[in-house]
Design an enzyme around this catalytic site. Structure first.
Site, PDB file in Angstrom:
ATOM      1  N   HIS A  37       0.835  -1.201   0.000  1.00 29.87           N
ATOM      2  CA  HIS A  37       0.000   0.000   0.000  1.00 29.87           C
ATOM      3  C   HIS A  37       0.871   1.254   0.000  1.00 29.87           C
ATOM      4  O   HIS A  37       1.626   1.502   0.934  1.00 29.87           O
ATOM      5  CB  HIS A  37      -0.897  -0.028   1.241  1.00 29.87           C
ATOM      6  N   GLU A  63       0.237  -0.770  -4.670  1.00 33.01           N
ATOM      7  CA  GLU A  63      -0.957   0.064  -4.660  1.00 33.01           C
ATOM      8  C   GLU A  63      -0.507   1.520  -4.614  1.00 33.01           C
ATOM      9  O   GLU A  63       0.317   1.904  -3.766  1.00 33.01           O
ATOM     10  CB  GLU A  63      -1.819  -0.249  -3.434  1.00 33.01           C
ATOM     11  N   ASP A  65      -1.575   5.934  -5.697  1.00 37.13           N
ATOM     12  CA  ASP A  65      -2.585   6.946  -5.964  1.00 37.13           C
ATOM     13  C   ASP A  65      -2.021   7.909  -6.999  1.00 37.13           C
ATOM     14  O   ASP A  65      -0.814   8.176  -7.012  1.00 37.13           O
ATOM     15  CB  ASP A  65      -2.917   7.732  -4.693  1.00 37.13           C
ATOM     16  N   HIS A  78      -1.010  10.800  -2.882  1.00 39.10           N
ATOM     17  CA  HIS A  78      -2.310  10.492  -2.283  1.00 39.10           C
ATOM     18  C   HIS A  78      -3.139  11.723  -1.953  1.00 39.10           C
ATOM     19  O   HIS A  78      -4.293  11.840  -2.360  1.00 39.10           O
ATOM     20  CB  HIS A  78      -2.126   9.656  -1.012  1.00 39.10           C
TER      21      HIS A  78
END
Length: 296
Positions: A37, A63, A65, A78
């Site tokens: 993440h 993962e 953003d 993010h």
């Protein structure tokens, strides 16, 4: 999927999805997937240093953003604003990539001095395209954070031919639907809050397959264990998803005991901020590392 001793045979959706390497014959067939993440390194989230460390530990899935700069570059980041993790200020979307490239990630989380993969200095921000090129064997789980991101994401993925190793997701289902019309080839997707809410609330009433396929049009669900006081990831929910051909990936889990519990009820993937913890759990289940450089 391999279960813990004494847990019997785990259920698993049979529908193959190129992005999901555990859905077709191969090294990871039926194995639970491990997602880093934001790179699973809170001291330098969404940076090349975090990504290199995760891949070196054995992670195949990152993962991330993405947000759009004022000059249309897709940046891995993010937050809407820069203050929390960089030495900059204001909204990312108000800055050009030239301005953003001069900033450094300066998290308040103290870096591990024993981490030999650390460059020893604050990390710069990263372009999505840069990461795709730098890690050609890595799969990226991409959260589209603004409405402009879909067009830039589609252009980059089409140009690099990376359709098989990206998954697009967003809390807003409309962004995924818009993206589907922009891409030359489809990519894997997971549901936004509206899709997941329909599955959680209406699934027990029947018609789960119709909800997931016709309304959501997704390949997996990526959800927290619970949302506020509403539990989401329960055995019945996992079984319903599997019957509909959908994998279940859970975020963000850092406790090894909880990781084992989720894997025992049949979840297909876990996202974590604690790379070592998840690697250790997967190693105990003989599904580590997940990169091609080393055998399982």
């Amino acid at each position: 999927m391999r279960c813990a001793a004494g847990q019997g045979t785990c259920q698993h959706p049979n529908r193959p999805v190129p992005y999901l390497l555990n859905s077709a014959p191969g090294r990871l067939h039926r194995a639970p997937l491990a997602f880093a993440h934001r790179g699973a390194d809170p001291a330098r989230e969404n940076t090349m240093g975090a990504f290199h460390r995760a891949v070196a530990l054995g992670f195949r899935y990152l993962e991330i953003d993405v947000r759009t700069s004022s000059d249309g570059r897709l940046v891995i980041f993010h937050d809407e604003t820069l203050e929390r993790v960089t030495n900059g200020a204001g909204r990312l979307s108000d800055h050009t990539w030239d301005q953003l490239s001069r900033l450094r990630v300066t998290s308040s989380v103290e870096a591990d001095p024993t981490d030999t993969t650390s460059p020893g200095a604050a990390e710069p921000l990263v372009l999505f395209e840069e990461a795709l090129v730098a890690f050609p064997d890595t799969h990226f789980n991409v959260d589209l954070k603004d409405k402009e991101a879909a067009a830039h994401f589609a252009e980059i993925v089409d140009r690099l031919g990376a359709h098989h190793r990206v998954l697009a997701t967003s809390f807003k289902d409309s962004r995924r639907h818009h993206l589907n019309h922009l891409l030359a080839q489809p990519v894997a997707t997971s549901g936004g809050w509206t899709s997941v809410a329909l599955m959680v609330l209406l699934g027990p009433l029947g018609g789960f397959r119709r909800i997931s396929r016709r309304i959501a049009r997704i390949d997996c669900v990526q959800v927290p264990i619970r949302h506020t006081r509403i539990p989401i990831v329960r055995p019945k929910f996992v079984r319903r998803c599997h019957r509909a051909g959908l994998q279940v990936h859970v975020w963000v889990v850092d406790d090894p005991v909880e990781m084992h519990r989720l894997l025992d009820i049949g979840v297909d993937g876990i996202m974590t901020d604690d790379a070592e913890a998840l690697a250790g759990v997967m190693r105990q289940r003989s599904v580590w590392p997940q990169t091609d450089s080393q055998p399982l």
